[in-house]
Design a protein around this motif. Structure first.
Motif, mmCIF file in Angstrom:
data_model
loop_
_atom_site.group_PDB
_atom_site.id
_atom_site.type_symbol
_atom_site.label_atom_id
_atom_site.label_comp_id
_atom_site.label_asym_id
_atom_site.label_seq_id
_atom_site.Cartn_x
_atom_site.Cartn_y
_atom_site.Cartn_z
ATOM 1 N N ASP A 78 0.817 -1.217 0.000
ATOM 2 C CA ASP A 78 0.000 0.000 0.000
ATOM 3 C C ASP A 78 0.849 1.266 0.000
ATOM 4 O O ASP A 78 0.648 2.195 0.790
ATOM 5 N N VAL A 79 1.788 1.289 -0.941
ATOM 6 C CA VAL A 79 2.707 2.421 -1.056
ATOM 7 C C VAL A 79 2.024 3.693 -1.548
ATOM 8 O O VAL A 79 2.613 4.775 -1.493
ATOM 9 N N HIS A 80 0.786 3.574 -2.010
ATOM 10 C CA HIS A 80 0.057 4.764 -2.477
ATOM 11 C C HIS A 80 -0.425 5.637 -1.331
ATOM 12 O O HIS A 80 -0.902 6.745 -1.555
ATOM 13 N N ASP A 81 -0.274 5.150 -0.073
ATOM 14 C CA ASP A 81 -0.795 5.912 1.064
ATOM 15 C C ASP A 81 0.084 5.707 2.295
ATOM 16 O O ASP A 81 -0.295 5.033 3.243
ATOM 17 N N TYR A 82 1.282 6.289 2.258
ATOM 18 C CA TYR A 82 2.192 6.310 3.405
ATOM 19 C C TYR A 82 2.088 7.692 4.047
ATOM 20 O O TYR A 82 2.699 8.650 3.554
ATOM 21 N N PRO A 83 1.332 7.849 5.133
ATOM 22 C CA PRO A 83 1.128 9.183 5.704
ATOM 23 C C PRO A 83 2.417 9.854 6.175
ATOM 24 O O PRO A 83 2.488 11.086 6.210
ATOM 25 N N ASP A 84 3.418 9.061 6.530
ATOM 26 C CA ASP A 84 4.685 9.642 6.996
ATOM 27 C C ASP A 84 5.676 9.900 5.864
ATOM 28 O O ASP A 84 6.764 10.422 6.101
ATOM 29 N N HIS A 85 5.299 9.533 4.648
ATOM 30 C CA HIS A 85 6.160 9.761 3.480
ATOM 31 C C HIS A 85 5.285 10.269 2.335
ATOM 32 O O HIS A 85 5.149 9.606 1.283
ATOM 33 N N PRO A 252 -20.082 -7.543 1.219
ATOM 34 C CA PRO A 252 -19.056 -6.562 0.828
ATOM 35 C C PRO A 252 -18.240 -6.078 2.025
ATOM 36 O O PRO A 252 -18.742 -5.987 3.154
ATOM 37 N N ILE A 253 -16.979 -5.758 1.764
ATOM 38 C CA ILE A 253 -16.087 -5.207 2.785
ATOM 39 C C ILE A 253 -16.207 -3.688 2.752
ATOM 40 O O ILE A 253 -16.105 -3.071 1.689
ATOM 41 N N ALA A 254 -16.431 -3.093 3.912
ATOM 42 C CA ALA A 254 -16.529 -1.628 3.992
ATOM 43 C C ALA A 254 -15.179 -1.002 3.678
ATOM 44 O O ALA A 254 -14.133 -1.466 4.153
ATOM 45 N N VAL A 255 -15.193 0.043 2.879
ATOM 46 C CA VAL A 255 -13.959 0.675 2.413
ATOM 47 C C VAL A 255 -14.059 2.189 2.593
ATOM 48 O O VAL A 255 -15.102 2.784 2.330
ATOM 49 N N ARG A 256 -12.956 2.790 3.032
ATOM 50 C CA ARG A 256 -12.846 4.245 3.066
ATOM 51 C C ARG A 256 -11.987 4.682 1.893
ATOM 52 O O ARG A 256 -10.919 4.127 1.641
ATOM 53 N N TYR A 257 -12.467 5.677 1.155
ATOM 54 C CA TYR A 257 -11.761 6.146 -0.029
ATOM 55 C C TYR A 257 -11.316 7.596 0.154
ATOM 56 O O TYR A 257 -11.961 8.383 0.843
ATOM 57 N N ARG A 258 -10.201 7.911 -0.505
ATOM 58 C CA ARG A 258 -9.823 9.292 -0.754
ATOM 59 C C ARG A 258 -9.651 9.431 -2.266
ATOM 60 O O ARG A 258 -9.910 8.476 -2.998
ATOM 61 N N SER A 259 -9.203 10.572 -2.718
ATOM 62 C CA SER A 259 -9.165 10.801 -4.160
ATOM 63 C C SER A 259 -7.853 11.429 -4.592
ATOM 64 O O SER A 259 -7.279 12.261 -3.873
ATOM 65 N N HIS A 260 -7.367 11.010 -5.749
ATOM 66 C CA HIS A 260 -6.198 11.614 -6.387
ATOM 67 C C HIS A 260 -6.575 11.964 -7.812
ATOM 68 O O HIS A 260 -6.867 11.061 -8.627
ATOM 69 N N ASP A 261 -6.606 13.234 -8.110
ATOM 70 C CA ASP A 261 -6.879 13.703 -9.480
ATOM 71 C C ASP A 261 -8.161 13.077 -10.039
ATOM 72 O O ASP A 261 -8.220 12.684 -11.209
ATOM 73 N N GLY A 262 -9.165 12.932 -9.180
ATOM 74 C CA GLY A 262 -10.450 12.407 -9.627
ATOM 75 C C GLY A 262 -10.600 10.902 -9.556
ATOM 76 O O GLY A 262 -11.682 10.371 -9.801
ATOM 77 N N GLU A 267 -8.178 3.699 1.325
ATOM 78 C CA GLU A 267 -7.309 3.971 2.465
ATOM 79 C C GLU A 267 -7.018 2.647 3.159
ATOM 80 O O GLU A 267 -7.945 1.922 3.533
ATOM 81 N N PRO A 268 -5.754 2.286 3.331
ATOM 82 C CA PRO A 268 -5.422 0.983 3.917
ATOM 83 C C PRO A 268 -5.961 0.824 5.334
ATOM 84 O O PRO A 268 -6.240 1.799 6.035
ATOM 85 N N ASP A 269 -6.074 -0.430 5.735
ATOM 86 C CA ASP A 269 -6.444 -0.757 7.106
ATOM 87 C C ASP A 269 -5.486 -0.060 8.068
ATOM 88 O O ASP A 269 -4.285 0.044 7.806
ATOM 89 N N SER A 270 -6.008 0.401 9.195
ATOM 90 C CA SER A 270 -5.181 1.142 10.161
ATOM 91 C C SER A 270 -4.011 0.312 10.674
ATOM 92 O O SER A 270 -2.976 0.857 11.066
ATOM 93 N N ARG A 271 -4.150 -1.017 10.682
ATOM 94 C CA ARG A 271 -3.053 -1.883 11.136
ATOM 95 C C ARG A 271 -1.852 -1.808 10.210
ATOM 96 O O ARG A 271 -0.731 -2.102 10.612
ATOM 97 N N HIS A 272 -2.103 -1.429 8.936
ATOM 98 C CA HIS A 272 -1.047 -1.444 7.925
ATOM 99 C C HIS A 272 -0.580 -0.040 7.544
ATOM 100 O O HIS A 272 0.428 0.089 6.862
ATOM 101 N N ARG A 273 -1.317 0.974 7.958
ATOM 102 C CA ARG A 273 -1.081 2.309 7.417
ATOM 103 C C ARG A 273 -0.010 3.082 8.185
ATOM 104 O O ARG A 273 0.799 3.784 7.594
ATOM 105 N N ARG A 274 -0.016 2.963 9.494
ATOM 106 C CA ARG A 274 0.958 3.712 10.303
ATOM 107 C C ARG A 274 1.472 2.813 11.429
ATOM 108 O O ARG A 274 0.692 2.149 12.107
#
Length: 308
Positions: A78-85, A252-262, A267-274
């Motif tokens: 999930d390199v598309h969403d590294y909050p610290d980088h 279905p699995i619940a998913v949180r989304y953000r957007s890049h250029d439309g 957004e990755p699971d919190s266990r994997h994101r930070r």
């Protein structure tokens, strides 16, 4: 007009190949400048970092292990969403959400919109065993998620190339107890052992992209020369009209989304994101169960019994 007709012919041929064979290669789809931006951020911020990263290859949090040739041994999830980088992740999103990528996805599926569900970065080959993505993540109904493997350099044969098994997206590999991990994976490995000669490992150069269906059997050939890197990005996409799940998901699995250029991205699971100690403990426990099929199968049975 002739140019437009030729493009339309090519588009039809690529879609027909994808539907028939379960994969398709687009040559020089991603511009070098977008790839170079990712590599620059990777070498500046990720490779020398002492931080913990969640690993696609081990499903654990770990610091970088560097090979004798200077490459990261473990792949990144999930390199598309590294909050610290943020600069690094933004560079990744400019590749995996690029207009060229979105146009190719639309060609293959006929869908106007696709959402990015997962991404990975490989510095070295991790010799991934043969598998089908839909066991882990897929559309609901199944079989419509697709993935892209982006070559970020000219991939040497000795580095261990990515392969697919043509037409394997039509297989019905379904053991008696397909909900449990062990029997399903053993069946897939057995099938590949008998059909390995059918595998296709195309020569991919920088900017080339191989797309495959969630049911297509794929993996990585062994590395013959560890002095070669195998820099690549992988991204999984869901056509806009489908919900997210997996092969055995009951709902279905619940998913949180953000957007890049439309383009929306998961957004990755919190266990994997930070990274945190608690996140490490939770993922270590899950990875230990995953590596021990009897224990994982018992946990699945317990979870199922608690639902009833």
């Amino acid at each position: 007009m002739a140019g437009a007709a030729q493009r339309e012919q090519r588009n039809v041929a690529e879609r027909e190949h994808y539907l028939s064979e379960g994969y398709c290669v687009f040559k020089k789809l991603v511009p070098d400048a977008l790839i170079d931006r990712v590599l620059s951020a990777y070498r500046a911020d990720i490779l020398p970092s002492k931080a913990h990263f969640f690993r696609q290859s081990t499903h654990r949090w770990a610091r970088n292990r560097i090979s004798a040739s200077g490459y990261a041994i473990d792949s990144f999830l999930d390199v598309h969403d590294y909050p610290d980088h943020p600069a690094f992740s933004e560079a990744v999103r400019y590749v995996v959400c690029a207009p060229q990528m979105r146009s190719a996805l639309a060609e293959l599926t006929g869908a106007a919109e696709h959402r990015l569900m997962q991404s990975m970065l490989f510095d070295l080959n991790t010799a991934t065993f043969p598998h089908q993505d839909w066991y882990y993540l897929d559309s609901l109904p199944n079989g419509h998620l697709l993935a892209a493997w982006v070559a970020m350099e000219d991939i040497k044969e000795a580095a261990g190339r990515f392969y697919v098994v043509p037409k394997s997206h039509r297989l019905e590999l379904d053991p008696a107890n397909s909900v449990t991990y062990g029997p399903y994976i053993e069946l897939v490995k057995h099938y590949f052992a008998e059909h390995s000669a059918e595998a296709v490992a195309p020569e991919l150069k920088k900017g080339d992209v191989l797309f495959w269906n969630s049911r297509t059997l794929h993996g990585s050939l062994p590395t013959r020369d560890p002095s070669f890197s195998r820099k690549s990005l992988t991204a999984h996409y869901l056509p806009g009209s489908y919900e997210f799940g997996s092969r055995n998901a009951a709902r279905p699995i619940a998913v949180r989304y953000r957007s890049h250029d439309g383009m929306r991205f998961r957004e990755p699971d919190s266990r994997h994101r930070r990274y945190s100690l608690w996140a490490k403990v939770r993922t270590d426990v899950f990875a230990s169960m995953h590596e021990r099929p009897p224990l994982r199968n018992l946990a699945v049975k317990i979870a199922q019994s608690l639902k009833h």
